[in-house]
Design an enzyme around this catalytic site. Structure first.
Site, PDB file in Angstrom:
ATOM      1  N   SER A 110       0.960  -1.236   0.007  1.00  0.00           N
ATOM      2  CA  SER A 110       0.158  -0.042   0.156  1.00  0.00           C
ATOM      3  C   SER A 110       0.839   1.208   0.017  1.00  0.00           C
ATOM      4  O   SER A 110       2.014   1.203   0.552  1.00  0.00           O
ATOM      5  CB  SER A 110      -0.990   0.129   1.077  1.00  0.00           C
TER       6      SER A 110
HETATM    7  N1  SAH Z   1      -0.767  -4.799   4.224  1.00  0.00           N
HETATM    8  C1  SAH Z   1      -0.186  -5.136   3.085  1.00  0.00           C
HETATM    9  C2  SAH Z   1      -1.264  -4.456   1.739  1.00  0.00           C
HETATM   10  C3  SAH Z   1      -1.262  -5.834   0.611  1.00  0.00           C
HETATM   11  S1  SAH Z   1      -2.435  -5.599  -0.435  1.00  0.00           S
HETATM   12  C4  SAH Z   1       0.910  -4.499   2.621  1.00  0.00           C
HETATM   13  O1  SAH Z   1       1.542  -3.352   3.394  1.00  0.00           O
HETATM   14  O2  SAH Z   1       2.033  -4.738   2.006  1.00  0.00           O
HETATM   15  C5  SAH Z   1      -3.746  -6.592   0.043  1.00  0.00           C
HETATM   16  C6  SAH Z   1      -3.312  -8.168   0.574  1.00  0.00           C
HETATM   17  O3  SAH Z   1      -4.462  -8.438   1.067  1.00  0.00           O
HETATM   18  C7  SAH Z   1      -2.859  -8.861  -0.439  1.00  0.00           C
HETATM   19  O4  SAH Z   1      -1.593  -9.402  -0.217  1.00  0.00           O
HETATM   20  C8  SAH Z   1      -3.943  -9.952  -0.990  1.00  0.00           C
HETATM   21  O5  SAH Z   1      -3.432 -11.304  -1.109  1.00  0.00           O
HETATM   22  C9  SAH Z   1      -4.719  -9.969   0.622  1.00  0.00           C
HETATM   23  N2  SAH Z   1      -6.036 -10.317   0.818  1.00  0.00           N
HETATM   24  C10 SAH Z   1      -7.102 -10.319  -0.400  1.00  0.00           C
HETATM   25  N3  SAH Z   1      -8.155 -11.023   0.030  1.00  0.00           N
HETATM   26  C11 SAH Z   1      -7.816 -11.391   1.276  1.00  0.00           C
HETATM   27  C12 SAH Z   1      -8.669 -12.176   2.282  1.00  0.00           C
HETATM   28  N4  SAH Z   1      -9.959 -12.609   1.952  1.00  0.00           N
HETATM   29  N5  SAH Z   1      -7.965 -12.673   3.569  1.00  0.00           N
HETATM   30  C13 SAH Z   1      -6.740 -12.260   3.598  1.00  0.00           C
HETATM   31  N6  SAH Z   1      -5.910 -11.531   2.753  1.00  0.00           N
HETATM   32  C14 SAH Z   1      -6.486 -11.256   1.783  1.00  0.00           C
END
Ligand code: SAH
Length: 213
Positions: A64
């Site tokens: 993000s």
């Molecule tokens: N907090 C992370 C943001 C990653 S983007 C960072 O700082 O890098 C969002 C993430 O949510 C992705 O890795 C994706 O695989 C995950 N995601 C999407 N749907 C999800 C779900 N139902 N349960 C857990 N993770 C999920």
């Protein structure tokens, strides 16, 4: 991989940008100033690590934008020792911010590749979550509930009920809600069935997907 003076300088500039954009929480700013964000990204993107932008990580996901991380972290109002749940571990950067704020962090990721990579990486640079879980964040984490705050770091088409019910009274859920564009939404649990809702502007996230992969 190293953290150099150059990286530290770039981080300070990033913190100044976040302040100008309205981030006020000193603890959040200090965490961002401290965490080597470039180590959370694939090597090709290191030069971009301290721009206020989202970037691709493994498995078609993104780390993000720092402003978004700061904005959500500020809304959580984390205090030392708070038990918090993160949905979407991804690169682990937001997890590291929560750990710097002194939280006991439980974090769920549905992408196995990312889950494995980040589970190895975080302890390597000294960040120890209480638990990293490979699973579906739509369900929350019933066995560890209630949580002081819950953060969702992917765009949720709707607000999953388990996340609301796993908040303690007074607890806060920070969740971007919507399909293409999301509205950052804060729920504060006022009583067993009472929630206060605040809508706090538009953001764009990768989607919260059902089930694990
Ligand atoms: N907090 C992370 C943001 C990653 S983007 C960072 O700082 O890098 C969002 C993430 O949510 C992705 O890795 C994706 O695989 C995950 N995601 C999407 N749907 C999800 C779900 N139902 N349960 C857990 N993770 C999920």
């Amino acid at each position: 991989m190293k953290d150099t003076f150059k990286h530290k300088g770039m981080r300070q500039q990033l913190v100044e940008i976040l302040k100008k954009k309205g981030i006020k929480d000193q603890n959040v700013l200090a965490a961002i100033n401290k965490i080597p964000r470039h180590l959370f990204m694939d090597s090709g993107f290191i030069d971009h690590a301290y721009q206020d932008k989202a970037f691709p990580i493994a498995a078609d996901q993104t780390i993000s934008q720092p402003y978004t991380v700061a904005f959500q972290s500020e809304l959580m109002q984390v205090k030392r020792g708070d038990k918090v749940l993160e949905i979407g571990t991804g690169s682990g950067y937001q997890t590291a911010v929560l750990l710097e704020l002194g939280a006991k962090v439980y974090s769920i990721e549905r992408q196995q590749e990312l889950f494995k990579k980040t589970s190895k990486f975080l302890p390597k640079i000294g960040y120890r979550a209480k638990k990293l879980i490979f699973g579906d964040g739509y369900k929350g984490l019933e066995e560890e509930a209630p949580f002081k705050s819950i953060i969702v770091t992917a765009g949720a088409p709707f607000v999953p009920n388990p996340l609301l019910s796993q908040l303690e009274i007074g607890g806060r859920l920070v969740i971007p809600v919507g399909e293409d564009i999301q509205i950052m939404t804060l729920f504060i649990r006022k009583g067993p069935k009472e929630f206060e809702k605040h809508e706090l502007g538009e953001f764009r996230f990768v989607p919260l997907l059902e089930d694990k992969n």
